[in-house]
Design an enzyme around this catalytic site. Structure first.
Site, mmCIF file in Angstrom:
data_model
loop_
_atom_site.group_PDB
_atom_site.id
_atom_site.type_symbol
_atom_site.label_atom_id
_atom_site.label_comp_id
_atom_site.label_asym_id
_atom_site.label_seq_id
_atom_site.Cartn_x
_atom_site.Cartn_y
_atom_site.Cartn_z
ATOM 1 N N HIS A 82 -39.072 45.477 -20.512
ATOM 2 C CA HIS A 82 -38.818 46.925 -20.553
ATOM 3 C C HIS A 82 -38.386 47.292 -21.967
ATOM 4 O O HIS A 82 -37.584 46.601 -22.580
ATOM 5 C CB HIS A 82 -37.702 47.301 -19.564
ATOM 6 N N ASP A 161 -33.221 56.652 -7.867
ATOM 7 C CA ASP A 161 -33.303 56.820 -9.330
ATOM 8 C C ASP A 161 -34.156 58.030 -9.676
ATOM 9 O O ASP A 161 -33.808 58.800 -10.576
ATOM 10 C CB ASP A 161 -33.893 55.560 -9.985
ATOM 11 N N ARG A 168 -30.109 64.235 -13.908
ATOM 12 C CA ARG A 168 -29.462 63.907 -15.192
ATOM 13 C C ARG A 168 -30.148 64.631 -16.344
ATOM 14 O O ARG A 168 -29.501 65.102 -17.272
ATOM 15 C CB ARG A 168 -29.515 62.388 -15.432
ATOM 16 N N SER A 183 -30.386 52.975 -13.860
ATOM 17 C CA SER A 183 -31.711 53.581 -13.746
ATOM 18 C C SER A 183 -32.801 52.584 -14.138
ATOM 19 O O SER A 183 -33.769 52.364 -13.402
ATOM 20 C CB SER A 183 -31.751 54.821 -14.651
ATOM 21 N N LYS A 187 -35.357 50.133 -11.134
ATOM 22 C CA LYS A 187 -36.821 50.111 -11.063
ATOM 23 C C LYS A 187 -37.347 48.696 -11.298
ATOM 24 O O LYS A 187 -38.307 48.267 -10.666
ATOM 25 C CB LYS A 187 -37.416 51.066 -12.099
HETATM 26 N N1 URA Z 1 -35.190 55.174 -18.994
HETATM 27 C C1 URA Z 1 -34.907 55.140 -17.670
HETATM 28 O O1 URA Z 1 -35.693 54.691 -16.862
HETATM 29 N N2 URA Z 1 -33.716 55.632 -17.272
HETATM 30 C C2 URA Z 1 -32.805 56.128 -18.112
HETATM 31 O O2 URA Z 1 -31.751 56.533 -17.677
HETATM 32 C C3 URA Z 1 -33.124 56.164 -19.478
HETATM 33 C C4 URA Z 1 -34.328 55.669 -19.894
#
Ligand code: URA
Length: 452
Positions: A82, A161, A168, A183, A187
């Site tokens: 990621h 999320d 957010r 977050s 995922k």
């Molecule tokens: N990317 C995400 O998936 N979540 C966040 O809170 C910030 C960046």
């Protein structure tokens, strides 16, 4: 339990129990907790933070709010990567097929462009017909057949999320370490992975502008990831200048193809090989950095990584002839050069300025519902530190019309600085971060000492 008490506890800097977090997250997904109540709680977390244990519990509850993928039928450890997002960062496109070709299953769920940064799904969709909205069965079958699959977050994957991130975004609560960590990890954990390599970008083109903030985020991601039973490593990498030599969706697919064919830009390939080798190690396919380098290079030089990419494109419905002939990828009708005013050296390229220029061209979104123009973007002909002649083209803007070309080229011109002396070279990969701490990145020496 009532919601007001839970909100007040965080407002007063308290530490939540699992039951309180469960009450809040499950209630929010069901619709029993209102948006204004969740907003108040998110702001309390933004202001007062959460412990690593609270963040791990929140992450687990967010994972459990939806389906959790698992691939017990596929041998070996599943590993993903990621990135916190950058400009010209197309790394996922060559990385996943190369690591898959080295024998590691990579179930990759990616995102769309955010602000001035690009997104893997938008880039992939510039290949005609390619579907990224894969349902779990199709995702599994592509992963099984090719060794990797590239999809987006479905409605069933970490729905808490999805709902909390949207809130957010409009309540000024994005830039909170525990909220970012939960977050991102929710995922990734829901993908059914065993290991995760993180690329935490640092600099003007990144979420985290300085090393201190980038290290704090990376440290928390690795700590919470470990608490969730995942093997996580993070690299802090430079985002004070765009990565590679092109920014824009189809343009970046073209660069990804060059990477897979062994002709990628030096900085992009350095990052692809560093992250790829770390993934190979986390999957236990190599015991040392040197061994993982041999596996990575074999996947690249044998063409197996390229073959895996073509197979994924085909299985996900994309037009293979487009990747085999990259000049048939979407383009743009108007090309405008940005010229060097004087001879000398390129001393700076501001990634934020270039990223914003690409968004203004239509290569990113100003509003969530905007559609993307796949062919627009910016080609960089000179990188920071390279010499230039007066009047030569430093960059070319690819636009859909003269007006946007003019505006974007003014922006790109403002982002590129030249001078009479070459600036000192900046390191691309700066630190390796584990749950126990961080060390300056020196390649094999750093990796092998951290892993033993
Ligand atoms: N990317 C995400 O998936 N979540 C966040 O809170 C910030 C960046």
């Amino acid at each position: 339990m009532n919601v007001r008490e839970v909100i007040a506890k965080k407002r007063d800097r308290g530490e939540h129990s699992e039951a309180e977090l469960q009450f809040l997250v499950e209630g929010y997904v069901r619709g029993d907790v209102a948006d204004y109540q969740m907003s108040a709680w998110l702001m309390a977390v933004f202001l007062h933070g959460m412990s690593a244990a609270e963040t791990a519990t929140l992450t687990r509850l967010m994972v459990e709010s939806g389906d959790v993928l698992a691939f017990p039928e596929l041998p070996g450890k599943k590993v993903d990567k990621h990135s916190t997002g950058g400009v010209g960062d197309l790394v996922s496109l060559p990385l996943a097929p190369l690591v898959a070709a080295a024998g590691v299953f990579v179930p990759m769920i990616s995102g769309r462009g955010l602000g001035h940064t690009g997104g893997t799904l938008d880039k992939l969709e510039s290949i005609k017909g390619l579907r990224t909205g894969l349902e779990p069965d199709e995702f599994r079958s592509v992963l099984t057949e090719v060794g990797f699959a590239m999809g987006g977050q479905t409605a069933q994957l970490a729905p808490a999320d999805k709902k909390m991130y949207a809130l957010r975004d409009v309540t000024g609560t994005v830039e909170s370490i525990p909220l970012i960590v939960s977050s991102i990890l929710s995922k990734k954990v829901a993908e059914g992975i065993d290991g995760l390599v993180l690329d935490v970008k640092c600099g003007r083109g990144a979420f985290m502008k300085n090393e201190e903030d980038a290290l704090a985020l990376a440290q928390e991601l690795t700590r919470v990831g470990n608490l969730m039973g995942k093997n996580v490593r993070a690299f802090i990498t430079n985002m004070d200048t765009p990565l590679g030599n092109a920014i824009g969706n189809a343009l970046e697919v073209e660069v990804a193809i060059a990477c897979l064919k062994g002709n990628g830009p030096t900085d992009t390939m350095e990052l692809v090989s560093t992250l790829g080798q770390a993934m190979i190690c986390l999957a236990d396919k190599a015991a040392t950095w040197e061994e993982s380098e041999a596996l990575f290079q074999k996947a690249l030089q044998s063409g197996e990584g390229w073959n895996a990419f073509v197979s994924m494109v085909k299985l996900q419905g994309g037009d293979v002839s487009m990747v085999e002939n990259p000049n048939t990828l979407p383009g743009a009708p108007v090309h405008k050069d940005v010229l060097a005013a004087n001879a000398g050296f390129v001393t700076d390229i501001d990634p934020f300025g270039v990223g914003e220029a690409v968004v203004a061209l239509g290569g990113g979104r100003q509003k969530a519902e905007d559609s993307i123009h796949p062919g627009v973007g910016v080609r960089l002909h000179r990188k920071v530190g390279e010499s230039c002649e007066a009047g030569e083209s430093l960059a070319t803007v690819l636009a859909k019309d003269e007006e946007t070309a003019k505006q974007a080229s003014a922006r790109v011109e403002g982002a590129i600085k030249t001078g009479s002396e070459a600036p000192p070279e900046e390191k691309l990969v700066r630190y390796l971060v584990t749950a126990d701490g961080y060390e300056p990145w020196l390649g094999a020496k750093t990796w092998d000492s951290q892993s033993t």
